[in-house]
Each structure stands twice: as C-alpha cells, then as structure tokens.
Design an enzyme around this catalytic site. Structure first.
Site, short mmCIF file in Angstrom:
data_model
loop_
_atom_site.label_atom_id
_atom_site.label_comp_id
_atom_site.label_asym_id
_atom_site.label_seq_id
_atom_site.Cartn_x
_atom_site.Cartn_y
_atom_site.Cartn_z
CG ASP A 86 -2.27 -4.58 8.68
OD1 ASP A 86 -1.88 -3.47 7.45
OD2 ASP A 86 -1.77 -4.36 9.22
NE ARG A 120 1.08 6.69 15.21
CZ ARG A 120 0.59 6.75 14.71
NH1 ARG A 120 0.73 4.92 13.86
NH2 ARG A 120 0.83 6.39 12.86
C1 LIG Z 1 0.46 3.26 5.45
S1 LIG Z 1 -0.49 1.60 5.23
C2 LIG Z 1 -0.71 1.22 3.23
C3 LIG Z 1 -2.15 0.74 3.82
C4 LIG Z 1 -2.58 0.34 1.79
N1 LIG Z 1 -2.13 -0.74 1.09
C5 LIG Z 1 -1.90 1.88 0.77
O1 LIG Z 1 -1.23 1.58 0.26
O2 LIG Z 1 -3.18 2.27 0.98
C6 LIG Z 1 1.05 0.36 5.87
C7 LIG Z 1 0.27 -0.79 6.43
O3 LIG Z 1 1.24 -2.39 6.73
C8 LIG Z 1 0.76 -2.84 7.76
N2 LIG Z 1 2.54 -3.62 8.22
C9 LIG Z 1 3.73 -2.88 8.98
N3 LIG Z 1 4.41 -3.77 8.63
C10 LIG Z 1 4.09 -4.68 8.80
C11 LIG Z 1 4.70 -5.91 8.53
N4 LIG Z 1 5.86 -6.17 9.13
N5 LIG Z 1 3.60 -7.24 7.99
C12 LIG Z 1 2.39 -6.83 7.58
N6 LIG Z 1 1.62 -5.47 6.97
C13 LIG Z 1 2.75 -4.41 7.82
C14 LIG Z 1 1.03 -1.30 8.61
O4 LIG Z 1 0.34 -2.16 9.75
C15 LIG Z 1 -0.33 -0.16 7.53
O5 LIG Z 1 -1.60 -0.83 7.53
#
Ligand SMILES: C[S@@+](CC[C@H](N)C(=O)[O-])C[C@H]1O[C@@H](n2cnc3c(N)ncnc32)[C@H](O)[C@@H]1O
Length: 283
Positions: free
Chosen positions: A152, A43
C-alpha cells in the site's frame, strides 16, 4: 464553491482545491472530484492544526517546500482505506474452489503460489487470501509454498497491517471455526484484541509501494493479483496503464480480482471476464 472563513475554521479557495487535486493526482493517481471537497477539507484540516498553519494556501506551499517531511502525511490523509475481512466473499470462494486446485496442478513441480494484494490497506485482504489458501491446502493435504505480497502507499495503514492485530468489531463477521483457527485471543469474552496467527502472518510480506511509481521492485511473476477498490479513485488512462502492467507481471492465464464497482470493460483487452469482477489474463 470555495469554503470560506466565515463559517469554517480554515478557508479553502477553488484555487487551493485545484492545487490539492493536482498534487494528489501526481503523487498517488487519485483523482479527486468536486464532490470530494468537503472530505479533503476535513482530512487536511487535521494537518493544518497539527502544523499550526491557518491557511490552505500556506499548507500547500509548506507541502511543496517540505515534501520529504509532509508528503507521507498528505498522502495518508487523502487515501480512503475502507476494507474488511473476506470482503466480497465470492472472490475467496473462487480462490479456494477453482484457482488454488488449478494452480496446485499446474505448479506440481515447485508447488509455488504467488499472490499480490495491491492496495492492501490495514491488511484484512492479504490475511483473508492467506487464510483461504491455507484452508485450500489443508483440504488437499498438499504442501504448497504460498507467498502473498501485500503493498500500500499509505504508511499508517501498512503499519497496522504488519501488526495483524484487530479489535473484535473488525472480525465479528468471520465464522467461528475460522476465528478459532487463525486468530489468537487471550480473553474469555469477545473483548480485547485478536492477533492473526503466525502460521498466516509468515506467508505475507508487507511493503510500501506507490502503484504510480515507474519502477516496481518485484522481479518474479504472480499467479493472482488482487487490486480491489483501488482504481476506482484513478482516471481511465491511469487504470489502463496499471492493468497493462499487471498483465505483464502475471503468469500466463493468471487471475486478476478487482472491486465490485470496478470494470476492465473499455479499459483493457488483455484480460477476459469470468464474471463477478474476476478476470483472467489472455495476452
Ligand atoms: C479502499 S482501500 C481497498 C482495500 C482492499 N483492497 C479492499 O478492497 O478491501 C484502497 C487502498 O488503496 C491504497 N492506494 C491508493 N492509491 C494508491 C497508490 N497510488 N499506490 C498504492 N496504494 C494506493 C489506499 O491507501 C487504500 O489503502
């Protein structure tokens, strides 16, 4: 083991990886295990190419000295954004059959329902929440005031989410009635882009928010928080702090939905489990 220049485009030493891990954890809460090394390499290699940098160590120095320009790209590269509409469908069944009618009764006076989708990725989760609540509302023929906050850290997924446009393959799992009701599609075949209807979009506010920030801008409380498949990347102390803050932000008896491989067991006692990764605030 280091990734060496012999067989790879860029060299990533153990020291480089450790530094990347530290920066990731500091900025995002994401803790990267040794097993994530290849993923991190591929990445971030895109960023090295884009910046015409030939060493990971130089990239790390660049990131530190150009935080304002590069931090967003770094963060967007290391987050995992996998999601889908009505993912873990039992959560949406529960929201419709139990949570929504209960909230409608409790909030009889103002009919407000406030939901937060924390870590909303490309938007499928908050749109699924808003669709579910719109359907529940139709069923009881009451006029609720539903607002969903969707946040996000990753700005590129958030931009996608705000647009609410999805290719057919992203929505093919949704049943036909729902598809017809909540999406606009101007082609007769299944090709092209499907746009989430304004009736749904208007209930959602999208904002960038880093869950690691010491201050969050929200003032009001929530009835329900969805934070699914996000904390799986955080260590236990970070999870505990986050769930404590969620409990503080929820109304009495508010609901918390987490991801299928996540648990509050051994992390916090402020929620009781209702089974199937659904929790209720107890204090
Ligand atoms: C795997 S996705 C989950 C999406 C959705 N909640 C679902 O379960 O389908 C995880 C998300 O968490 C976000 N994320 C990770 N660390 C974060 C942080 N410190 N603050 C806000 N969002 C975060 C990532 O950018 C990503 O879009």
């Amino acid at each position: 083991m280091s990734i060496s220049r012999k067989n790879r485009e860029f060299e990533m030493t153990d020291r480089d990886f450790d530094q990347i891990r530290t920066l990731a954890s500091e900025f995002t809460g994401i803790s990267l295990s040794e097993q994530k090394k290849e993923m991190v390499y591929s990445r971030l290699a895109r960023r090295l190419r884009a910046l015409d940098i030939s060493e990971f160590s130089d990239y790390i120095s660049y990131l530190k000295s150009h935080e304002r320009q590069e931090l967003g790209n770094f963060v967007n590269s290391i987050t995992t954004n996998l999601t889908s509409f009505f993912r873990e469908n039992h959560h949406f069944d529960y929201l419709k059959s139990t949570v929504a009618p209960e909230l409608a009764l409790e909030h009889k006076a103002d009919k407000k329902i406030r939901v937060w989708s924390a870590g909303c990725s490309t938007g499928e989760e908050p749109y699924s929440i808003a669709m579910t609540l719109a359907e529940a509302r139709e069923f009881t023929s009451q006029s609720w005031d539903v607002k969903v906050l969707a946040t996000d850290l990753d700005t590129s997924v958030l931009n996608h989410a705000k647009q609410g446009k999805y290719d057919f393959n992203r929505i093919e799992g949704i049943d036909t009635t729902r598809k017809k009701k909540w999406f606009e599609h101007h082609q007769t075949d299944n090709k092209g882009v499907f746009q989430v209807s304004d009736k749904i979009k208007n209930n959602i506010t999208f904002n960038q928010l880093n869950l690691m920030n010491n201050r969050w801008p929200m003032s009001g409380r929530f009835d329900v928080i969805f934070c699914r498949n996000v904390v799986i990347y955080f260590d236990k102390p970070t999870q505990r702090k986050l769930f404590d803050r969620y409990a503080d932000l929820l109304n009495e008896g508010g609901y918390l939905f987490i991801g299928h491989s996540e648990t509050l067991h051994g992390v916090t006692t402020r929620f009781k489990s209702l089974g199937r990764t659904i929790y209720r605030k107890v204090h």
